[in-house]
Structure formats: structure tokens, C-alpha cells
Enzyme design. Structure first.
Site, PDB file in Angstrom:
ATOM      1  N   GLU B 155       0.739  -1.366   0.156  1.00  0.00           N
ATOM      2  CA  GLU B 155       0.002   0.103  -0.021  1.00  0.00           C
ATOM      3  C   GLU B 155       0.947   1.313   0.053  1.00  0.00           C
ATOM      4  O   GLU B 155       0.606   2.000  -0.789  1.00  0.00           O
ATOM      5  CB  GLU B 155      -0.895  -0.061   1.363  1.00  0.00           C
ATOM      6  CG  GLU B 155      -2.174  -0.364   0.920  1.00  0.00           C
ATOM      7  CD  GLU B 155      -2.890   0.100  -0.254  1.00  0.00           C
ATOM      8  OE1 GLU B 155      -2.928  -0.692  -1.210  1.00  0.00           O
ATOM      9  OE2 GLU B 155      -2.955   1.310  -0.335  1.00  0.00           O
ATOM     10  N   SER B 241      19.944  -7.922  -7.414  1.00  0.00           N
ATOM     11  CA  SER B 241      18.632  -7.940  -8.432  1.00  0.00           C
ATOM     12  C   SER B 241      18.928  -8.924  -9.451  1.00  0.00           C
ATOM     13  O   SER B 241      17.978  -9.676 -10.076  1.00  0.00           O
ATOM     14  CB  SER B 241      18.318  -6.586  -9.015  1.00  0.00           C
ATOM     15  OG  SER B 241      17.961  -5.627  -8.345  1.00  0.00           O
ATOM     16  N   HIS B 370       3.952  -9.987  -9.355  1.00  0.00           N
ATOM     17  CA  HIS B 370       5.489 -10.134  -9.598  1.00  0.00           C
ATOM     18  C   HIS B 370       6.149  -9.105  -8.447  1.00  0.00           C
ATOM     19  O   HIS B 370       6.804  -9.321  -7.569  1.00  0.00           O
ATOM     20  CB  HIS B 370       5.986 -10.249 -10.635  1.00  0.00           C
ATOM     21  CG  HIS B 370       7.515  -9.730 -10.931  1.00  0.00           C
ATOM     22  ND1 HIS B 370       8.408 -10.741 -10.216  1.00  0.00           N
ATOM     23  CD2 HIS B 370       8.069  -8.731 -10.849  1.00  0.00           C
ATOM     24  CE1 HIS B 370       9.704 -10.350 -10.378  1.00  0.00           C
ATOM     25  NE2 HIS B 370       9.522  -9.093 -10.720  1.00  0.00           N
ATOM     26  N   SER B 371       5.520  -7.836  -8.716  1.00  0.00           N
ATOM     27  CA  SER B 371       6.009  -6.535  -7.850  1.00  0.00           C
ATOM     28  C   SER B 371       4.880  -5.720  -7.982  1.00  0.00           C
ATOM     29  O   SER B 371       3.807  -5.752  -8.789  1.00  0.00           O
ATOM     30  CB  SER B 371       7.282  -6.184  -8.208  1.00  0.00           C
ATOM     31  OG  SER B 371       7.117  -5.550  -9.593  1.00  0.00           O
TER      32      SER B 371
END
Lengths: 371, 479
Positions: B155, B241, B370-371
Site C-alpha cells: 500500500e 537484482s 510479481h511486484s
């Protein structure tokens, strides 16, 4: 630990004498270095006549003896290596410390990073610098960034990668490359290239001890051709320090690795044929490089010639050129010249035409002096 | 050991010791002058270095095939040309005289080990690890706390408070089950969806938030995107990453740890998508060949961003690859926290005892996107997601297990939900107020020591900021 010290003056003078008297070819470096070795024999600490691969073995031997966490690995290192750099080490230190890995460069470097992160001294061998590219991601995205991205919680400073480098007479596309420029663009790693056995051992030991991941490129053509008296004990040559091999006043000749010997010949030719006094500098560490020494020299001479075998476009000479013109613009008497390989893959039969040989460099000196 | 090489003496010419054909060997460049010592140190069987005796084929150097036989390779039987068994160094197997391709078994592949059914009932009581109540409650609380933190931080990204976030919905069981089976000293290499492992080990909410907010408390000094956590104290290597890069690194770390002899294992997490990377192949092969005490833990959650598994691989998932590397492998129900726990516990015990890697493929489902940069409704149905959320969720299955034993009920659930939310919100509010790290930290830790050129760049940045400060958000950064 010995550092190269007070005999330097005598050593440099002897070098100058030899260079002016003896007409050298690349393979006759041995003669010059044997004479150096005579002088070095006068240095403290027992020395032994070693060629470049033997000086590497000596450095590795010293490391394995003093650091129980140190391990050496890569393709074919167990039997001694395709260039014999690891001969005898497995016998002496055990198969858990000197071992073959599967044929996989990304694995070799990744594995090495992991060893280093866990606190061991990792010395990885890539069989030819031409084959380092599968490991590019591990080197650039991982090794170079480990400390920075973790806020210094983790690092792989204990990692050293060694690879044979540079032209060898018949290596063609895939056994001749000099890829230092690809890595110079990546902050976080150090790149070091020695010109001789004494330099190789001291610089390699510095790389191994240095707390940053290092890539150590070994000029393969010098593995046998370069022979010197090398101290048997451990010693270090500082990183990020260029060495002025010969002082001069008219032009600065800058190179690294094999090309340093070419520059020395060029300096002799320039003195003899043109009466030009050349300052010859061996950069030694490509990244982070010794900007101060180079700029100080260019301020004095006003002219800079940089030479490397790698293709000219985007080669490391470009970076040096750019920085030097920023720092020394008003001191320049002529544009900075780069004598490098052409922008082609490294050819086989055309090697004699491709390489930045002494005639090309000599001609560049002539043009710069007459600018 | 080191011998002189001189041009003048005529020594024995040693044929190239090149083991492969492709790589150029420079023995042809100049003659190889080897002394007796050299030959001995290359472990030429001819000189009987290891006392191998006459039974060893001593004709290596007369043999022109170019392959050298080294003592290490002599685990196979002595060469016997009269035997009807294959003698190839590359594989030990029988001959077969009819042509038949081996069928990859993807219809009924490797079975999925589970302890509980989807309703949290124990199926085979002898597999129930019978963990104490406190431990099970802790599992539950950690999974739900993670879930709560995920909701709030997701959020907060939507509200522009943090730049990016990745949730762990549906995979909490894989994190907590495996983390619980490890020792705190075991080294963890993760990919990016293993926050529950860190949470289980005790990483405080404040530090999770600090990293996501990149504020002054971030252990990573504000350098990485959110969810790139790391903790030296908790032996959790900082996330990066690039996918699968951690896999060969984990093998190297395990090798170092093996040499230390400290009874530690390394665990390496990755997704089924990352398992397609070359680094995964490299890591598996190295770990098996070099005998590393390592657990490879694959979270097969069905998707790599939008790419479903049938576009990721054609074989029987990741577990089936293990035997190809000579690795012991198992497939488990990743939504069954006890199955994950049991498998990881046993793999850990054996990896340390036997110095070999283990591959655990935990089947699960990525319930979230996923993100925050992804909207998964673009490539999968809401019904599919709802099935997993409602019918097969690690948190609900564990809750059923607990309620069946009277360890948890409506009241405890309500109280814990309120408390966990409060904990997360308080940490969130604290993190919001913190400043960002000092801009000098842009320049440090590139190398251990700062090179002079970088010092100069830093000075130039500050000179620039002196003059143009109103264009930069300096007020939010530590002075």
C-alpha cells in the site's frame, strides 16, 4: 616483506645504458632482464632465476604457505595449468586447496565470489582472458558491487582473478585479447597488468592481499620470454602506482604489460635516430590508475603517447587521453596520440600488421615532436 | 620446485599435456624445457610419484591421443581390453544392444512430499515432526506478520511513499519452514522473495522498513531498491537484482565453510525462472563436483513475472535436474510448512555429514503480483489466484493444524491480527519520519578505501550543491 628499493637508481641507470647500446627485439627482453637480474642479485633477500610463469607460481606458493584459507581453482590448474603457473602446488598443499573446476567461467568467478564472501582467499584462474566474458556479469554486477550494495556488510575483497592476456604471435581472435577496457569502466574492481617476473610476483601478491576484488592479467608472451632474478620470499609492489622506468624531457611514452618493452625500444630508437629524450612509464594498475604520476610527467614533457594492443576505440588509452587533456591542456605541445590495435577482431595471419609495433610508435613520436 | 629454464641445455621434449583440443596450448610457441623435477611435479605416472606401481598405464607420454591420465582420474577400474564392459572415462554403465531413447517423465514426474493435507490434517503421523506448541505458534506468527507487513508496504508503494515493493503472498510456508530447520549460523543466499527467512531469524520490522524507505537506519546505506535486504548478524547475504547469480556463489561459500569444519550449511534460494539461468547450471554442477555442503531451495511458484512454467521448462520441473548433476533431490509441497521443515532438516543434516549438495523443489503458488510494477490480471485469471488464496494457503493450513489441537482460536486470531498490525504500523510511522542517509555515502564502499579520483568527484559534487542547492532535496538527507 621486501619492496623494490634503493637499488632503483643504479638499476635504472644500468637499464638506460643497456637500452642505448643493445638493439633489442621483443624476444631479447631476456637479455635486458638478465642484466637487471644481475643488479637485483644485489638486493636483499635470496632470489632465484624465474620466468614469468614461475614468478606467478612463486607468489601462489608464498600465499598458500602463509594463508591457510587460500585456495586456487579453475580449469586444469590441478596438473599445473596450461601455462604451468600452478605446477607443484597441488602436491605441496593438497587437493582441497588446488583443484580443477568444471569448464564454466561464470561458475569459476561466481564460486570464487562465494568463497571470498565466506572469508576464504580465493584465487581463480580463467584460462585465457578471451574467455572471461561468460563471467562478465558475475564480475561487473556482483563482485564489483558487493561491498557498495550491502552497505559494507559483505564484500568479496578476498577474490583475485588471474588470466593470461595479450598477443602471443599466433593466438588470433581468441587467444590474444586484452580486455582491460571492458572492466575499467566498472567501479569496484582493480585491474593490474605486470611487465616482468619481478613485477608480476609483487603485483600479484598485492592483488591477493588487497581487500578489493582484483583482476590480474598476465602477458602470456612473457611467460617464458621474460626471465629475471626474483626474490623467493613474499613481497608486494603497491597498486595504483605507475612506475617511471626512464626519465626524459621531450615526450612521455605510456604503456602496460608487454607494450612497456616496446616503448623502451622506441625510447632507444628515438634517442638514437632523433635525439629525442623519452620518459617511459609503466602504468601497472589500470584501475584505479595513477593519474598523478602520468600528469606530472606530461606537465614536464608536454607530449603523451599511449599504446596498447587492444582496439583503439574505447580502449583504455581513450580514458587516459581524456583525463590528461583535462588536467594538462595548457601544457600540451601536441595532441595526445594513441598507437593501438585497429578496430578489428585480433587477426591470425595479419598479426604483424595489426600490433602497435615499435615502428608505428616511433613514427608517432616523430610526428608528435614535429607537430 | 622451481627450476631454471635455459636455452642452452638440451632437455627431454615433453609432448603437450593439453587435456582438451579446443584451447591453444603454447607448448608449440617455444620448446618446453623440463627438468626431472618439473616432470615429477606434474605427477607423471611414469615417475611413479604416488607409488601407483606397475598396474598403472605408464605409457601416457608415448600415447599420442593427447589425454593425460592423472592420479585423480584413477578411481575407475584398471584398463582391461578383454572385458565386455564399457571402459569410457566419462561414464560407467553397461552396454545395451537395442536402440531406445530414455523418456523424460513429465506426466507422472517426481512426487510431491507432504505431511498435511490441504485442511491441515496430518496424513502420515510418523511424518509429523511433532514440534512443540511454542515453535508452531511462532511459525504462524512469523508468517502472518510477514503477510501484514507485505500488505502495508505494498500500500505504501501505491501511495508513493516507497518506490517499489515485492510481496511474498502464498510463499510464507517455504520461508518459515526452511528457516526453522536451519541453524542461525547457516549462511543464506536469497533471490528476492525470501523476506520470511529474514523475519524468522529476527530481523526487526524497523530494519525492513529502513531498507524499503532507504532511510538513515538502512544497513545497506540507502544504495539499493526496496526488498534488497541483508544482514551480517543474521547471516543473510544482501540480495541483488540479477537472478541466479547467488547460486554459484553459494557453492563457493559452502566450499569455504566445509574447509572451516564448523558444522554449518549454506542454503541458496531461487525461483523456477532463475533456475533457467546459466548461473544455476554452473552452481549445481560446481556444488556436486566439488562436494559442497549446500541446500539448493527452489521456490517453484508457477510464474516468472508473466511467464508460466510451461514456457520456462519442458522437463519435470527443477527437481528432475538434480540427478543429472549427481545430486540428491526432492520435491515438496511448499505450502505445507512441516513438509518444508522436514525436508530442509534432513537435507541439512546430510549435507553437513556427507559434504554434498541437496536440491529441494518446493511447489507453491505466487498469489501476489510479481511486484508493484506488475498487474498479474493481464496474464492469469482471478479464479486461479483465488483458488490458491482460499483452498491451499500455507497460513490457513497451519491454522487448521493449530486449531485442531486447541492451540489457536478466534480470540487469539483477532488479538494477534490487531497486535501484528499495530507493530507494523508503528514501525512504518517511525520509518516515515526518518531522514535519508548522508549524500557522502554515495561515494564510499566502492572500494574499501576511496581512490583519489573519487574523492575529487565527491568534492566536485559538493561544490555543485553549494551553488545549486535549491534544486536538490538536501533537506531530507542527513547533514
Amino acid at each position: 616483506m621486501n619492496t623494490i628499493c634503493g637499488w632503483k637508481v643504479l638499476y635504472l641507470h644500468l637499464q638506460w645504458c643497456v637500452c642505448s647500446i643493445v638493439r633489442l627485439s621483443l624476444l631479447e627482453i631476456r637479455v635486458v632482464l638478465l642484466l637487471h637480474s644481475f643488479v637485483f642479485g644485489l638486493c636483499p633477500g635470496p632470489t632465484q632465476k624465474m620466468n614469468l610463469f614461475q614468478s606467478v607460481t612463486s607468489a601462489l606458493d608464498n600465499t598458500l604457505a602463509s594463508d591457510p584459507t587460500a585456495v586456487i581453482f579453475g580449469e586444469d590448474v590441478a596438473f599445473g595449468g596450461v601455462f604451468r603457473c600452478t605446477v607443484g602446488l597441488r602436491d605441496k598443499y593438497g587437493k582441497d586447496r588446488v583443484f580443477n573446476t568444471p569448464l564454466c567461467e561464470q561458475g569459476i568467478v561466481g564460486f570464487g565470489i562465494g568463497l571470498a564472501v565466506a572469508g576464504a582467499t580465493a584465487i581463480a584462474e580463467i584460462q585465457f582472458a578471451d574467455y572471461i566474458f561468460p563471467a562478465f556479469d558475475q564480475i561487473v554486477n556482483e563482485a564489483a558491487k558487493y561491498r557498495y550494495r550491502s552497505g559494507n556488510l559483505f564484500d568479496c575483497g578476498n577474490l583475485t582473478i588471474r588470466a593470461p592476456w595479450g598477443c602471443v604471435g599466433h593466438g588470433a581472435l581468441y587467444h590474444s585479447q586484452s580486455p582491460e577496457a571492458f572492466f575499467a569502466h566498472c567501479p569496484g574492481i582493480k585491474i593490474v597488468i605486470p611487465r616482468s617476473p619481478v613485477q608480476a610476483k609483487g603485483l600479484l601478491l598485492s592483488c591477493i592481499i588487497d581487500k578489493n576484488p582484483c583482476i590480474f592479467f598476465e602477458p602470456k608472451i612473457l611467460y617464458r620470454a621474460a626471465v629475471e632474478q626474483v626474490p623467493m620470499e613474499s613481497y608486494q609492489i603497491p597498486l595504483s602506482q605507475a612506475e617511471v622506468l626512464q626519465e626524459g624531457s621531450d615526450i612521455t611514452l605510456l604503456a602496460w604489460g608487454t607494450q612497456v618493452h616496446v616503448m623502451r625500444e622506441v625510447a632507444a630508437m628515438a634517442q638514437e635516430k632523433l635525439g629525442v629524450s623519452c620518459e617511459v612509464i609503466d602504468l601497472r594498475t589500470i584501475q584505479p590508475w595513477d593519474i598523478e604520476t602520468v600528469c606530472k610527467s606530461v606537465v614536464k614533457t608536454g607530449r603523451l603517447l599511449v599504446s596498447h594492443e587492444a582496439p583503439v576505440t574505447g580502449g583504455f588509452a581513450a580514458e587516459i587521453s581524456s583525463t590528461v587533456q583535462e588536467e594538462c591542456f595548457l601544457n600540451l605541445e601536441a595532441p595526445i596520440t594513441r598507437v593501438c590495435g585497429y578496430d578489428t577482431p585480433f587477426p591470425h595471419i595479419f598479426e604483424p600488421f595489426y600490433i602497435p609495433d615499435k615502428w608505428k610508435c616511433f613514427d608517432a613520436v616523430k610526428r608528435m615532436i614535429n607537430y | 620446485m622451481l627450476s631454471e629454464t635455459t636455452q642452452s641445455s638440451s632437455r627431454k621434449f615433453c609432448p603437450p599435456l593439453v587435456l582438451g583440443v579446443k584451447r591453444l596450448c603454447l607448448h608449440s610457441l617455444s620448446q618446453v624445457f623440463l627438468s626431472e623435477t618439473d616432470l615429477r611435479t606434474i605427477m607423471c605416472p611414469k615417475y611413479d610419484v604416488l607409488g601407483l606401481g606397475a598396474s598403472v598405464q605408464s605409457s601416457v607420454f608415448e600415447n599420442t591421443t593427447g589425454s593425460a591420465v592423472l592420479p585423480g582420474a584413477l578411481q575407475q577400474q584398471p584398463f582391461d581390453s578383454l572385458a565386455e564392459k564399457p571402459q569410457f572415462p566419462g561414464a560407467s554403465a553397461e552396454f545395451v544392444d537395442h536402440l531406445e531413447f530414455i523418456q523424460p517423465n513429465v506426466i507422472s514426474g517426481i512426487p510431491v512430499y507432504r505431511v498435511m493435507d490441504r485442511q491441515g490434517q496430518i496424513i502420515n503421523p510418523s511424518e509429523d515432526p511433532q514440534l512443540p506448541k511454542e515453535m508452531v505458534l511462532n511459525f504462524y506468527q512469523k508468517m502472518t506478520l510477514l503477510n501484514t507487513m507485505d500488505r502495508i508496504l505494498y500500500e505504501s508503494q501505491r501511495q508513493g511513499r516507497i518506490s517499489f515493493y515485492m510481496t511474498n503472498y502464498g510463499e510464507e510456508g517455504t520461508h518459515v519452514g526452511s528457516a526453522a530447520a536451519l541453524d542461525p549460523e547457516d549462511l543464506v543466499f536469497g533471490q528476492y522473495r525470501e523476506a520470511g527467512v529474514l523475519m524468522f531469524r529476527g530481523f526487526p520490522l524497523d530494519l525492513f522498513m529502513a531498507q524499503c524507505y532507504a532511510n538513515v537506519d538502512d544497513l545497506g546505506k540507502g544504495r539499493q531498491m526496496p526488498v534488497h535486504y541483508g544482514s551480517k548478524d543474521l547471516n543473510f547475504v544482501t540480495i541483488s537484482s540479477p537472478l541466479a547469480t547467488q547460486i554459484p556463489q553459494a557453492a563457493g561459500a559452502a566450499y569455504a565453510i566445509k574447509r572451516e569444519n564448523t558444522n554449518r550449511v549454506v542454503i541458496c534460494y531461487f525461483g523456477e525462472g532463475a533456475a533457467s539461468e546459466g548461473d544455476a547450471h554452473a552452481g549445481f554442477n560446481f556444488a556436486a563436483t566439488l562436494e559442497c555442503p549446500l541446500i539448493f531451495f527452489c521456490r517453484n511458484n508457477g510464474y516468472a513475472i508473466s511467464t508460466p512454467t510451461d514456457e520456462q521448462y519442458r522437463g519435470d520441473g527443477i527437481a528432475a535436474r538434480g540427478p543429472g548433476y549427481g545430486m540428491l533431490s526432492i520435491r515438496v509441497d511448499g505450502n505445507d510448512v512441516f513438509a518444508v521443515y522436514n525436508a530442509t532438516k534432513e537435507a541439512r543434516r546430510r549435507a553437513i555429514a556427507e559434504n554434498q549438495p541437496f536440491l529441494i523443489e518446493a511447489m507453491t503458488y505466487r498469489i501476489g503480483h510479481h511486484s508493484t510494477s506488475d498487474d498479474s490480471s493481464a496474464y492469469r485469471s482471478v479464479d486461479e489466484v483465488n483458488y490458491w488464496d482460499k483452498q491451499d494457503h500455507p497460513i490457513s493450513r497451519l491454522r487448521h493444524y493449530m486449531t485442531a489441537r486447541g492451540w489457536w482460536g478466534e480470540e487469539e486470531e483477532r488479538a494477534w491480527r490487531k497486535q501484528s498490525r499495530k507493530l507494523v504500523m508503528e514501525a512504518f510511522e517511525r520509518a516515515e519520519k526518518r531522514q535519508k542517509p548522508h549524500p557522502d555515502l554515495l561515494f564510499s564502499d566502492v572500494y574499501l578505501e576511496m581512490p583519489p579520483s573519487l574523492e575529487k568527484q565527491k568534492e566536485s559534487m559538493w561544490r555543485h550543491l553549494q551553488q545549486y542547492r535549491e534544486h536538490y532535496p538536501l533537506d531530507h538527507y542527513e547533514k
